[in-house]
Motif scaffolding. Structure first.
Motif, mmCIF file in Angstrom:
data_model
loop_
_atom_site.group_PDB
_atom_site.id
_atom_site.type_symbol
_atom_site.label_atom_id
_atom_site.label_comp_id
_atom_site.label_asym_id
_atom_site.label_seq_id
_atom_site.Cartn_x
_atom_site.Cartn_y
_atom_site.Cartn_z
ATOM 1 N N TYR A 1 5.017 12.315 -7.183
ATOM 2 C CA TYR A 1 3.995 11.529 -6.690
ATOM 3 C C TYR A 1 3.254 11.701 -5.366
ATOM 4 N N GLY A 2 3.142 12.746 -5.426
ATOM 5 C CA GLY A 2 2.265 13.644 -4.447
ATOM 6 C C GLY A 2 2.737 13.465 -2.890
ATOM 7 N N PRO B 1 11.611 17.091 -6.195
ATOM 8 C CA PRO B 1 10.688 16.798 -7.040
ATOM 9 C C PRO B 1 9.726 15.876 -6.586
ATOM 10 N N ARG B 2 9.587 15.247 -5.552
ATOM 11 C CA ARG B 2 8.629 14.305 -4.875
ATOM 12 C C ARG B 2 7.164 14.618 -4.890
ATOM 13 N N LEU C 1 0.812 -1.121 0.176
ATOM 14 C CA LEU C 1 0.050 0.165 0.021
ATOM 15 C C LEU C 1 0.924 1.187 0.101
ATOM 16 N N THR C 2 1.252 1.657 -1.283
ATOM 17 C CA THR C 2 1.758 2.887 -1.318
ATOM 18 C C THR C 2 1.571 3.346 -2.876
ATOM 19 N N HIS C 3 2.259 4.673 -3.184
ATOM 20 C CA HIS C 3 1.889 5.403 -4.564
ATOM 21 C C HIS C 3 2.410 4.283 -5.437
ATOM 22 N N LYS C 4 1.599 4.160 -6.710
ATOM 23 C CA LYS C 4 1.686 3.211 -7.817
ATOM 24 C C LYS C 4 3.142 3.561 -8.419
ATOM 25 N N SER D 1 8.529 1.495 -1.705
ATOM 26 C CA SER D 1 9.122 2.468 -1.181
ATOM 27 C C SER D 1 7.727 3.205 -0.355
ATOM 28 N N GLN D 2 8.270 3.638 0.794
ATOM 29 C CA GLN D 2 7.735 4.307 1.893
ATOM 30 C C GLN D 2 6.282 3.470 2.201
#
Length: 425
Positions: A322-323, A317-318, A153-156, A198-199
């Motif tokens: 990806y928000g 740039p993050r 469960l993290t950004h695609k 990640s994250q």
């Protein structure tokens, strides 16, 4: 480590005055604390375990030497990262080379310099490694990167363990590739690797991946007679991003994984492999602050109040990619009522150059104030660009009230150093 105007004992206003802004400020104390937690909670607790710092999160000569001193290995993903590690005199036996499309010269460099492990990411790469190792009279130690088909469960954009990922070898192809590896004279197959993304803030995807990989291990043993020595579970352990959120302890991630691995290996009658982890953000993310000077302030009636800073997507740039979420404070005004809601905008010529939305700040925020954005130690400096011909910020390390310059601020002339003029006819 962070108290109002101070970060690891250093006055933030003094740092901004001395080095200018934007400025990456990195706490050595926090990095050391995280490395020592890895030693106490993983390396000393679990026999034959290994920990590699994921250099892509933040890599400079200074951080390489600090990681080496703290006894961790290093994970690199390019020839440039490997070159930097070599310049920092990092022991090559403790380096792992990753990459989904390693260049021939990168593999040659890794084999020439005795890199400890090369992680194979696709089938053709195995032939290339074997060919290069053969030409040099060497034997390359490799891991096969498996795609465990687990969605964290993290950004695609930062998921890497699902079936459609650009990384890794599909599960059904691993037995064939393992058999091929075992037949190659210049390949030493040590084990398997997976990385979920990640994250990631939940340990359950790692446990699910252990279920998948241990079944694969059992099949490799029964069908191919291969008992792997090593299993690398990657990294991606999440950190607190904004507000009062803080990182989960390392034990939250590794203890359930090790418990499950032991149970599954026992059930399958397999020996317990050596286990490696590759944390990056978890080590350096909260160790970083970025300092900006506030410039233009625009209050649009009925809409948004923008405070613009002297950096933006070129140095972080993050949020645009990806928000990613960040928190910040106006330095020296931490105790004042935060009765104004603003959007922090960067100075790049892009509407998407927004660092933080809906940030609460004191009502008297004004141009010239210093803004500290927290938890920027990972994937800020390493992803920085020169978009709009903006020089990259300096990097300053701080510890117990002392500061030292780790990376000089770029100049306009630095931006032009590689350019050549073309004369018109």
């Amino acid at each position: 480590m962070r108290t109002g105007l101070y970060f690891d004992g250093c006055n933030l206003r003094d740092l901004a005055s001395k080095y200018g802004t934007p400025l990456y400020v990195v706490s050595k104390s926090i990095i050391k604390d995280r490395c020592r937690e890895i030693r106490r909670g993983f390396l000393d607790r679990y026999a034959n375990s290994r920990a590699y710092y994921a250099g892509k999160a933040f890599l400079t000569i200074a951080i390489c030497r600090l990681i080496k001193k703290e006894g961790l290995g290093l994970d690199v993903v390019s020839g440039g990262e490997l070159h930097l590690a070599l310049k920092a005199d990092f022991p090559t036996a403790n380096i792992v080379l990753h990459g989904n499309n390693k260049l021939r010269q990168e593999i040659e460099m890794a084999i020439d310099r005795g890199v400890g492990r090369i992680v194979v990411d696709w089938e053709g790469e195995l032939d290339l490694i074997n060919e290069i190792a053969s030409s040099k009279g060497r034997r390359a130690s490799v891991l096969l990167r498996v795609t465990p088909e687990v969605e964290a469960l993290t950004h695609k954009y930062i998921q890497t363990g699902h079936r459609g990922s650009k990384f890794g070898i599909p599960l059904e192809r691993v037995p064939c590739l393992a058999e091929k590896s075992l037949s190659m004279e210049h390949i030493a197959l040590k084990g398997l690797h997976f990385h979920l993304g990640s994250q990631i803030e939940d340990h359950r995807p790692y446990v699910q991946a252990i279920d998948v990989v241990t079944e694969l291990m059992a099949n490799l043993e029964s069908d191919k007679g291969f008992i792997l020595e090593e299993l690398d579970i990657g990294g991606g352990f999440g950190i607190g991003t904004y507000g009062d959120a803080s990182s989960k302890p390392l034990s939250y991630f590794v203890d359930p994984v090790m418990e499950r691995l032991r149970a599954r290996c026992s059930a399958f009658g397999l020996p317990l492999p050596s286990v490696a982890i590759e944390p990056g953000r978890w080590i350096v993310g909260e160790a970083g602050i970025t300092l900006y000077t506030i410039g233009a302030i625009k209050e649009i009636a009925g809409s948004t109040t923008y405070i613009s800073v002297d950096g933006g997507m070129a140095d972080n740039p993050r949020p645009a990619l990806y928000g990613a979420k960040y928190d910040a404070e106006v330095v020296g005004k931490e105790g004042l009522p935060k009765d104004r809601i603003v959007t922090v905008a960067g100075r790049c010529c892009e509407s998407g150059d927004i660092l933080i939305e809906n940030l609460s700040v004191p009502g008297d925020v004004k141009p010239g104030d210093l803004l500290a954005v927290f938890n920027t130690g990972a994937y800020n400096y390493s992803m920085a660009s020169n978009y709009n011909m903006l020089p990259k910020p300096a990097v300053v390390f701080v510890e117990n009230g002392k500061d030292f310059l780790a990376v000089e601020r770029e100049t306009y002339d630095d931006l032009l150093a590689k350019q050549r003029s073309i004369c018109d006819d």
